[in-house]
Design a protein around this motif. Sequence first.
Motif, short mmCIF file in Angstrom:
data_model
loop_
_atom_site.label_atom_id
_atom_site.label_comp_id
_atom_site.label_asym_id
_atom_site.label_seq_id
_atom_site.Cartn_x
_atom_site.Cartn_y
_atom_site.Cartn_z
N GLY A 1 39.87 41.64 37.76
CA GLY A 1 39.09 41.47 38.99
C GLY A 1 38.44 42.76 39.45
O GLY A 1 37.24 42.80 39.75
N ALA B 1 41.40 34.22 39.80
CA ALA B 1 42.80 34.31 40.25
C ALA B 1 43.70 33.46 39.36
O ALA B 1 43.35 32.34 39.00
N ASP C 1 49.95 34.91 35.60
CA ASP C 1 50.01 35.14 34.15
C ASP C 1 51.23 35.99 33.86
O ASP C 1 51.38 37.07 34.43
N SER D 1 41.46 31.64 28.79
CA SER D 1 42.23 32.52 27.90
C SER D 1 42.07 32.02 26.47
O SER D 1 41.77 30.83 26.27
N LYS E 1 45.69 27.16 31.48
CA LYS E 1 44.45 27.78 30.99
C LYS E 1 43.70 26.83 30.08
O LYS E 1 42.48 26.93 29.94
N PRO F 1 38.72 35.83 27.87
CA PRO F 1 39.13 37.20 27.50
C PRO F 1 40.43 37.14 26.69
O PRO F 1 41.07 36.09 26.62
N1 LIG Z 1 44.82 40.43 31.26
C1 LIG Z 1 44.52 39.75 30.15
O1 LIG Z 1 44.75 40.23 29.04
C2 LIG Z 1 43.90 38.40 30.24
C3 LIG Z 1 43.56 37.74 29.05
C4 LIG Z 1 42.97 36.48 29.12
C5 LIG Z 1 42.72 35.91 30.33
N2 LIG Z 1 43.06 36.56 31.48
C6 LIG Z 1 42.75 35.89 32.75
O2 LIG Z 1 41.99 36.78 33.54
C7 LIG Z 1 42.25 36.54 34.93
C8 LIG Z 1 42.66 37.83 35.60
O3 LIG Z 1 43.78 38.35 34.93
P1 LIG Z 1 44.37 39.77 35.27
O4 LIG Z 1 44.92 40.31 34.00
O5 LIG Z 1 43.40 40.58 36.04
O6 LIG Z 1 45.59 39.35 36.20
P2 LIG Z 1 46.24 40.13 37.45
O7 LIG Z 1 47.60 39.56 37.60
O8 LIG Z 1 46.10 41.59 37.28
O9 LIG Z 1 45.33 39.66 38.66
C9 LIG Z 1 45.40 38.36 39.19
C10 LIG Z 1 45.08 38.45 40.66
O10 LIG Z 1 45.15 37.12 41.20
C11 LIG Z 1 45.71 37.23 42.49
N3 LIG Z 1 46.29 35.95 42.90
C12 LIG Z 1 47.48 35.41 42.53
N4 LIG Z 1 47.69 34.28 43.20
C13 LIG Z 1 46.62 34.08 43.99
C14 LIG Z 1 46.27 33.09 44.94
N5 LIG Z 1 47.09 32.07 45.23
N6 LIG Z 1 45.07 33.21 45.59
C15 LIG Z 1 44.24 34.25 45.33
N7 LIG Z 1 44.55 35.23 44.47
C16 LIG Z 1 45.72 35.14 43.81
C17 LIG Z 1 46.76 38.33 42.37
O11 LIG Z 1 47.09 38.87 43.64
C18 LIG Z 1 46.06 39.31 41.45
O12 LIG Z 1 45.35 40.31 42.15
C19 LIG Z 1 43.33 35.46 34.97
O13 LIG Z 1 42.71 34.22 35.14
C20 LIG Z 1 43.97 35.55 33.59
O14 LIG Z 1 44.54 34.34 33.20
C21 LIG Z 1 43.65 37.79 31.46
#
Ligand SMILES: NC(=O)c1ccc[n+]([C@@H]2O[C@H](COP(=O)([O-])OP(=O)(O)OC[C@H]3O[C@@H](n4cnc5c(N)ncnc54)[C@H](O)[C@@H]3O)[C@@H](O)[C@H]2O)c1
Length: 277
Positions: free
Chosen positions: A25, A99, A102, A161, A192, A218
């Motif tokens: 984000g 959001a 994970d 994902s 996902k 991603p």
């Molecule tokens: N990090 C990776 O490698 C990866 C890979 C594939 C997909 N993704 C997807 O990318 C997106 C972001 O992942 P990330 O790694 O930044 O995760 P992260 O956990 O760092 O960030 C997720 C954010 O969502 C917020 N959140 C949680 N519950 C919430 C709610 N009820 N309302 C509003 N916000 C809420 C959290 O406070 C957090 O800031 C997710 O959808 C994840 O599934 C991540």
Amino acid sequence: MRKGFSEFDLSGKVILVTGACGLIGREICDAFSSAGANVVVSDIKPEKDIKRFSGELSKKYKRKSIGIYLDVTKRDSIESGIRIVLKEFGKIDVLVNNAAIDAKFDIANVKKVNPTRFENYPLDLLRKSIEVNMIGLILVTQRVIKEMLKWRSGNIINVSSTYAIVAPDQRLYREKRKRGQVYKPVDYIVTKSFIPGFTRYLATLYAREGIRVNTIVPHGVENNHPRDFKERFSERSPLGRMCKVSELRGPFIFLASDASSYMTGAVLVVDGGWSIW
Ligand SMILES: NC(=O)c1ccc[n+]([C@@H]2O[C@H](COP(=O)([O-])OP(=O)(O)OC[C@H]3O[C@@H](n4cnc5c(N)ncnc54)[C@H](O)[C@@H]3O)[C@@H](O)[C@H]2O)c1
């Protein structure tokens, strides 16, 4: 913006990002601002942290960005958040449904991952992920689409994902010296996997009303993962490494901008080739 790249210009676009204070984000909010957008940073982190981040963006790129507390699982929180955005900007051009809950395997979070396999996986964890990753995503989209329909224009990016298109290779999640095998949990896979289908549903329903909807996939974003995890990941990855979070800037700008104007219902895979073998 470099000459010849105006299709990627986001000037004048208002982009609402959910879960905007997390790893991906923060990076994409910065990317959108750098490309000219007015970004709405929304999250459930403490409000002062949300506003501090939006303030940093406004200062860095000299354009208005705002921070709002928005819990995607609560209709009243969504409603009050959207009202603030409309008061400030009058519209929402792009919604990024980012959001999610994970289970993370970086050093800071790996111990929090519930090691239970599918057959005994706790119902409360399953319910929580469904609540945030599925119902939350649907609730925010329902509310924002009502506004987009008024303007007959809109763009929605749903963050999925690789586990929506291939199974997790559970060998990746082995912890050699600690708890043995840990599993990428079923709640993540289920919640996902619904996203590409939901995206296609919306894309066909609203295409003639000026609204595009796409999925981005991603994979494996590096964030201080244990060395043996990184080694196993790199061995398995066609590009031979994890993703730098900055490598998501371009794909997100592409989907948010007019450069992707002929795309709807699509899945943009950014996985270093993970899913091709
Ligand atoms: N990090 C990776 O490698 C990866 C890979 C594939 C997909 N993704 C997807 O990318 C997106 C972001 O992942 P990330 O790694 O930044 O995760 P992260 O956990 O760092 O960030 C997720 C954010 O969502 C917020 N959140 C949680 N519950 C919430 C709610 N009820 N309302 C509003 N916000 C809420 C959290 O406070 C957090 O800031 C997710 O959808 C994840 O599934 C991540």
